[in-house]
Design a protein around this motif. Structure first.
Motif, short mmCIF file in Angstrom:
data_model
loop_
_atom_site.label_atom_id
_atom_site.label_comp_id
_atom_site.label_asym_id
_atom_site.label_seq_id
_atom_site.Cartn_x
_atom_site.Cartn_y
_atom_site.Cartn_z
N LYS A 1 0.85 -1.20 0.00
CA LYS A 1 0.00 0.00 0.00
C LYS A 1 0.88 1.23 0.00
O LYS A 1 2.02 1.21 0.47
CB LYS A 1 -0.96 0.01 1.19
N THR A 2 0.34 2.31 -0.56
CA THR A 2 1.07 3.57 -0.57
C THR A 2 0.06 4.71 -0.58
O THR A 2 -1.15 4.50 -0.75
CB THR A 2 2.01 3.65 -1.79
N ASP A 3 0.54 5.90 -0.38
CA ASP A 3 -0.28 7.10 -0.46
C ASP A 3 -0.78 7.25 -1.89
O ASP A 3 -0.01 7.13 -2.85
CB ASP A 3 0.58 8.30 -0.06
N VAL A 4 -2.06 7.53 -2.04
CA VAL A 4 -2.61 7.70 -3.39
C VAL A 4 -1.92 8.84 -4.13
O VAL A 4 -1.88 8.86 -5.37
CB VAL A 4 -4.14 7.90 -3.32
N LEU A 5 -1.33 9.78 -3.39
CA LEU A 5 -0.62 10.90 -4.02
C LEU A 5 0.78 10.54 -4.49
O LEU A 5 1.40 11.29 -5.24
CB LEU A 5 -0.52 12.07 -3.04
N ASN A 6 1.29 9.38 -4.07
CA ASN A 6 2.67 9.00 -4.38
C ASN A 6 2.72 8.30 -5.74
O ASN A 6 2.76 7.07 -5.85
CB ASN A 6 3.21 8.08 -3.27
#
Length: 204
Positions: free
Chosen positions: A139-144
């Motif tokens: 998972k990651t930040d949607v902005l990344n």
């Protein structure tokens, strides 16, 4: 598999490009040398800006490792012999044969040079072929956008966004985007990874 994941997940892994080994106290200064870069922590749930931040961060890595909450790895670039960054197995749901690869970061001199690709290949192989996982998630930040491209480039499948997932430094609520690789997909993903990283995309 006879050992519990909390123990057997933390293994020494390597190929021609990188060594991925359990983090220890001996790694403190090597990790510090590449971690004091604010750009690394832009999308992390914690920030390392000062020496005190680093000491807290490093102590948490060792504590999680000792308690079996995560298998925290130090990544060493074989070409230079230097510490390149770190990556972890976490959220070890052994009964469900599910785990996460994350907590991933690289020093600025090691981004876009294949280190992320080779390290994730080693961890995925260990997860599926030794730990016998059924699902590996990320998972990651949607902005990344850079991390999202990197996960797509290693062959992970984008699954969707969990809105307002957690707080970020400064109080922003992060939307988290999930990716995964399933056991049935691993042979194709392994073949894809064996072809090597895409040269034109950072973190690939």
């Amino acid at each position: 598999m006879t050992a519990a994941w909390a123990t057997s997940a933390a293994a020494h892994l390597e190929d021609d490009h990188v060594v991925v080994r359990p983090m220890t106290e001996a790694d403190r200064e090597g990790v510090r040398a590449v971690a004091m870069d604010p750009d690394i922590w832009r999308y992390f749930v914690s920030a390392v800006e000062t020496d005190a931040d680093f000491e807290t961060f490093f102590a948490a890595n060792l504590a999680d490792q000792a308690a079996g909450r995560r298998a925290v790895f130090t990544i060493v670039d074989k070409a230079s012999g230097a510490v390149a960054g770190s990556m972890s197995f976490g959220n070890l749901a052994e009964a469900d044969r599910r785990l996460e690869i994350g907590w991933s970061w690289l020093g600025k001199d090691f981004r876009g040079k294949g280190v992320n690709h080779w390290a994730k290949q080693l961890l995925l192989r260990h997860a599926f072929e030794t730990l016998e996982a059924e699902r590996v998630e990320f998972k990651t930040d949607v902005l990344n956008l850079q991390a999202r491209k990197g996960l797509a480039n290693i062959g992970a499948t984008e699954e969707g966004v969990l809105r307002s997932f957690n707080y970020m430094p400064g109080g922003r609520r992060r939307d988290a985007i999930f990716f995964s690789v399933l056991r049935a997909e691993w042979p194709a993903v392994a073949a894809h990874l064996a072809r090597g990283p895409k040269k034109t995309v950072a973190h690939a």
